[in-house]
Design a protein around this motif. Structure first.
Motif, PDB file in Angstrom:
ATOM      1  N   LEU A  18       9.602  -2.411  -8.560  1.00  0.00           N
ATOM      2  CA  LEU A  18      10.173  -2.616  -7.232  1.00  0.00           C
ATOM      3  C   LEU A  18      10.583  -1.316  -6.549  1.00  0.00           C
ATOM      4  O   LEU A  18      11.109  -1.343  -5.433  1.00  0.00           O
ATOM      5  CB  LEU A  18      11.399  -3.547  -7.327  1.00  0.00           C
ATOM      6  CG  LEU A  18      11.135  -4.935  -7.911  1.00  0.00           C
ATOM      7  CD1 LEU A  18      12.436  -5.715  -8.021  1.00  0.00           C
ATOM      8  CD2 LEU A  18      10.120  -5.690  -7.065  1.00  0.00           C
ATOM      9  N   ASP A 320       2.314 -10.309 -10.071  1.00  0.00           N
ATOM     10  CA  ASP A 320       3.131  -9.322 -10.773  1.00  0.00           C
ATOM     11  C   ASP A 320       3.372  -8.091  -9.893  1.00  0.00           C
ATOM     12  O   ASP A 320       2.432  -7.543  -9.295  1.00  0.00           O
ATOM     13  CB  ASP A 320       2.431  -8.902 -12.062  1.00  0.00           C
ATOM     14  CG  ASP A 320       3.218  -7.863 -12.839  1.00  0.00           C
ATOM     15  OD1 ASP A 320       4.223  -8.216 -13.463  1.00  0.00           O
ATOM     16  OD2 ASP A 320       2.820  -6.675 -12.773  1.00  0.00           O
ATOM     17  N   GLU A 321       4.632  -7.654  -9.840  1.00  0.00           N
ATOM     18  CA  GLU A 321       4.996  -6.531  -8.971  1.00  0.00           C
ATOM     19  C   GLU A 321       4.317  -5.228  -9.391  1.00  0.00           C
ATOM     20  O   GLU A 321       3.820  -4.466  -8.545  1.00  0.00           O
ATOM     21  CB  GLU A 321       6.509  -6.342  -8.950  1.00  0.00           C
ATOM     22  CG  GLU A 321       7.267  -7.363  -8.127  1.00  0.00           C
ATOM     23  CD  GLU A 321       7.460  -8.704  -8.806  1.00  0.00           C
ATOM     24  OE1 GLU A 321       7.878  -9.669  -8.148  1.00  0.00           O
ATOM     25  OE2 GLU A 321       7.184  -8.776 -10.028  1.00  0.00           O
ATOM     26  N   ASN A 322       4.309  -4.945 -10.692  1.00  0.00           N
ATOM     27  CA  ASN A 322       3.677  -3.713 -11.169  1.00  0.00           C
ATOM     28  C   ASN A 322       2.179  -3.699 -10.881  1.00  0.00           C
ATOM     29  O   ASN A 322       1.610  -2.665 -10.530  1.00  0.00           O
ATOM     30  CB  ASN A 322       3.921  -3.548 -12.672  1.00  0.00           C
ATOM     31  CG  ASN A 322       5.311  -3.012 -12.975  1.00  0.00           C
ATOM     32  OD1 ASN A 322       5.654  -1.897 -12.601  1.00  0.00           O
ATOM     33  ND2 ASN A 322       6.129  -3.817 -13.640  1.00  0.00           N
ATOM     34  N   ALA A 324       0.713  -5.226  -8.378  1.00  0.00           N
ATOM     35  CA  ALA A 324       0.548  -5.014  -6.938  1.00  0.00           C
ATOM     36  C   ALA A 324       0.624  -3.531  -6.596  1.00  0.00           C
ATOM     37  O   ALA A 324      -0.145  -3.029  -5.768  1.00  0.00           O
ATOM     38  CB  ALA A 324       1.605  -5.795  -6.168  1.00  0.00           C
ATOM     39  N   PRO A 340       1.841  -2.915  -0.750  1.00  0.00           N
ATOM     40  CA  PRO A 340       2.203  -3.863  -1.810  1.00  0.00           C
ATOM     41  C   PRO A 340       3.576  -4.468  -1.492  1.00  0.00           C
ATOM     42  O   PRO A 340       4.607  -3.826  -1.700  1.00  0.00           O
ATOM     43  CB  PRO A 340       2.252  -2.987  -3.065  1.00  0.00           C
ATOM     44  CG  PRO A 340       2.665  -1.635  -2.561  1.00  0.00           C
ATOM     45  CD  PRO A 340       2.159  -1.530  -1.132  1.00  0.00           C
ATOM     46  N   ARG A 342       6.720  -6.623  -2.137  1.00  0.00           N
ATOM     47  CA  ARG A 342       7.385  -7.113  -3.349  1.00  0.00           C
ATOM     48  C   ARG A 342       8.791  -7.598  -3.039  1.00  0.00           C
ATOM     49  O   ARG A 342       9.276  -7.452  -1.930  1.00  0.00           O
ATOM     50  CB  ARG A 342       7.466  -5.969  -4.384  1.00  0.00           C
ATOM     51  CG  ARG A 342       6.126  -5.459  -4.855  1.00  0.00           C
ATOM     52  CD  ARG A 342       6.236  -4.025  -5.354  1.00  0.00           C
ATOM     53  NE  ARG A 342       6.391  -3.075  -4.251  1.00  0.00           N
ATOM     54  CZ  ARG A 342       6.885  -1.841  -4.398  1.00  0.00           C
ATOM     55  NH1 ARG A 342       7.280  -1.417  -5.576  1.00  0.00           N
ATOM     56  NH2 ARG A 342       6.976  -1.054  -3.352  1.00  0.00           N
ATOM     57  N   TYR A 343       9.417  -8.190  -4.048  1.00  0.00           N
ATOM     58  CA  TYR A 343      10.789  -8.658  -3.918  1.00  0.00           C
ATOM     59  C   TYR A 343      11.705  -7.497  -3.484  1.00  0.00           C
ATOM     60  O   TYR A 343      11.543  -6.389  -3.953  1.00  0.00           O
ATOM     61  CB  TYR A 343      11.259  -9.221  -5.268  1.00  0.00           C
ATOM     62  CG  TYR A 343      12.677  -9.734  -5.270  1.00  0.00           C
ATOM     63  CD1 TYR A 343      12.963 -11.014  -4.830  1.00  0.00           C
ATOM     64  CD2 TYR A 343      13.724  -8.912  -5.693  1.00  0.00           C
ATOM     65  CE1 TYR A 343      14.270 -11.477  -4.834  1.00  0.00           C
ATOM     66  CE2 TYR A 343      15.034  -9.378  -5.685  1.00  0.00           C
ATOM     67  CZ  TYR A 343      15.294 -10.657  -5.250  1.00  0.00           C
ATOM     68  OH  TYR A 343      16.583 -11.108  -5.242  1.00  0.00           O
ATOM     69  N   LYS A 349       8.052 -12.218  -8.420  1.00  0.00           N
ATOM     70  CA  LYS A 349       6.823 -12.586  -9.112  1.00  0.00           C
ATOM     71  C   LYS A 349       5.779 -13.216  -8.193  1.00  0.00           C
ATOM     72  O   LYS A 349       4.853 -13.883  -8.651  1.00  0.00           O
ATOM     73  CB  LYS A 349       7.104 -13.517 -10.305  1.00  0.00           C
ATOM     74  CG  LYS A 349       7.985 -12.904 -11.377  1.00  0.00           C
ATOM     75  CD  LYS A 349       7.366 -11.640 -11.961  1.00  0.00           C
ATOM     76  CE  LYS A 349       8.258 -10.989 -13.014  1.00  0.00           C
ATOM     77  NZ  LYS A 349       7.670  -9.703 -13.516  1.00  0.00           N
ATOM     78  N   ALA A 351       4.336 -11.145  -5.648  1.00  0.00           N
ATOM     79  CA  ALA A 351       3.933  -9.954  -4.915  1.00  0.00           C
ATOM     80  C   ALA A 351       2.553 -10.135  -4.285  1.00  0.00           C
ATOM     81  O   ALA A 351       1.700 -10.854  -4.819  1.00  0.00           O
ATOM     82  CB  ALA A 351       3.926  -8.739  -5.846  1.00  0.00           C
TER      83      ALA A 351
END
Length: 384
Positions: A18, A320-322, A324, A340, A342-343, A349, A351
């Motif tokens: 993140l 998945d954030e990573n 993305a 990307p 993300r939250y 989760k 993303a």
């Protein structure tokens, strides 16, 4: 003590995918960003009509700043209440079909100002759970009770309205959602408004200029108050709120974020007038934008991707954030920039790669993006 807390939280951001560390671009040219002497195809822009780099817009804005100067040097209620600003606000109100308009320095400040001022303790706000962060902050500061309804669900909104039990109710939503890319069910909201009699506040930041006849957006028939931004299709900066004349008078007297800030300069208002004329005449750009957006959505789905979006904002599901972040970085290595998301911008989760289409994009750009993201995702899958 403070520094350690900040360091720990930043480390947690990095571990969870993140952490935000945007690349530093050297400039832009047409549909490209300039990075390290190379051109990078830009799919992260909100310049939907592609006006911000055009000579006609740049020349007129520059001339306005030469003529009027660079600053108003005052708040609106002290000595910054200039006639050109009033004329511009009147023009925007007339164009979009409202009684009045108010200009703000930013969309965030506009949402913060109108929601924290127009509503208070004893009122109820029912909001779409995917509204912008500025709207969340604004209604939090208002003191009103607020309840979320499931994204774009008119059935869930109806249940919320049924349970409210008193007349001081506002519904807060967007016309084109900035991350999901889907459109408001205007007809459905209209039916509920007729039944329950609430005030509707609609953020049209991503639709004004780009959607509807002559770029007038899609929600006029239901919106009592609407927010637009100059920093997207209008290729400028700042924001405008469209509303009843009584509400404008109320903001002038009670809206702290409006009262206690230096107003936008006269040059801004003059430029807003010029750009309104350009936007009105940009039907060819709106048509091309719609065509390219449909093509991108179709091509991605043909490649097996899950992609949502009803117009020029498309959300490519990653999860998945990573992952993305990795996909975005790989795209950049291949000469393409896409955000990307993300939250907390999107749920945890869930993303996405947010694709911002503009009237500058061409078919070969879409082909390059789809082929590249397909190859990147295949390579990442083969390593897991």
């Amino acid at each position: 003590m403070f520094a350690k807390r900040y360091e720990n939280r930043l480390n947690l951001q990095k571990k969870s995918g993140l952490y935000r560390d945007p690349p530093e671009f050297d400039g832009r040219e047409d549909r490209f960003l300039l990075l390290g002497g190379k051109k990078v195809l830009n799919f992260a822009s909100n310049d939907y009509l592609g006006l911000s780099t055009t000579e006609i817009a740049g020349t007129q804005v520059a001339e306005n700043f030469r003529k009027f100067g660079s600053s108003s040097s005052s708040s609106r209620l002290v000595s910054g209440h200039y006639s050109v600003i009033n004329r511009a606000e009147e023009a925007y109100a007339s164009y979009f079909g409202y009684e009045a308009a108010v200009f703000f320095p930013s969309g965030y400040q506009a949402n913060l100002g109108i929601l924290s001022t127009l509503f208070e303790k004893g009122d109820t706000i029912v909001f779409d759970k995917h509204i912008h962060a500025s709207s969340v902050k604004g209604m939090t500061l208002s003191g009103a009770a607020f309840y979320g309804y499931n994204h774009n669900s008119m059935d869930h909104l109806a249940k919320r309205l049924e349970s409210c039990g008193h007349p001081q109710v506002a519904v807060l939503t967007e016309s084109l959602f900035s991350m999901d890319g889907d459109l408001l069910n205007v007809a459905g909201l209209g039916r509920l408004k007729e039944k329950y009699g609430f005030i509707a506040v609609v953020d049209e930041a991503h639709s004004f200029g780009a959607l509807g006849p002559r770029g007038k957006g899609i929600a006029r028939e239901v919106a009592d108050v609407a927010l637009g931004t100059f920093g997207k299709a209008f290729a400028l900066f700042g924001a405008f709120v469209l509303l009843p004349r009584l509400f404008k008078d109320y903001l002038f007297n009670f809206c702290s974020p409006f009262i206690y800030t230096t107003t936008l300069p006269e040059a801004h208002a003059a430029s807003a007038l010029d750009l309104l004329d350009i936007v009105e005449k940009s039907e060819d750009r709106r048509s091309h934008l719609a065509d390219m957006s449909r093509l991108m959505r179709r091509r991605l789905r043909e490649e097996g991707f899950k992609v949502s979006g009803d117009a020029h904002i498309l959300a490519l599901e990653i999860g998945d954030e990573n992952k993305a972040v990795r996909v975005s970085r790989k795209l950049l290595e291949n000469g393409i920039y896409a955000l990307p998301a993300r939250y907390p911008t999107v749920p945890l989760k869930q993303a996405i790669i947010r694709i911002g289409m503009t009237a500058l994009h061409r078919e070969e750009d879409i082909r390059l993006f789809v082929d590249t993201v397909r190859r990147i995702c295949d390579e990442l899958e083969s390593r897991t």
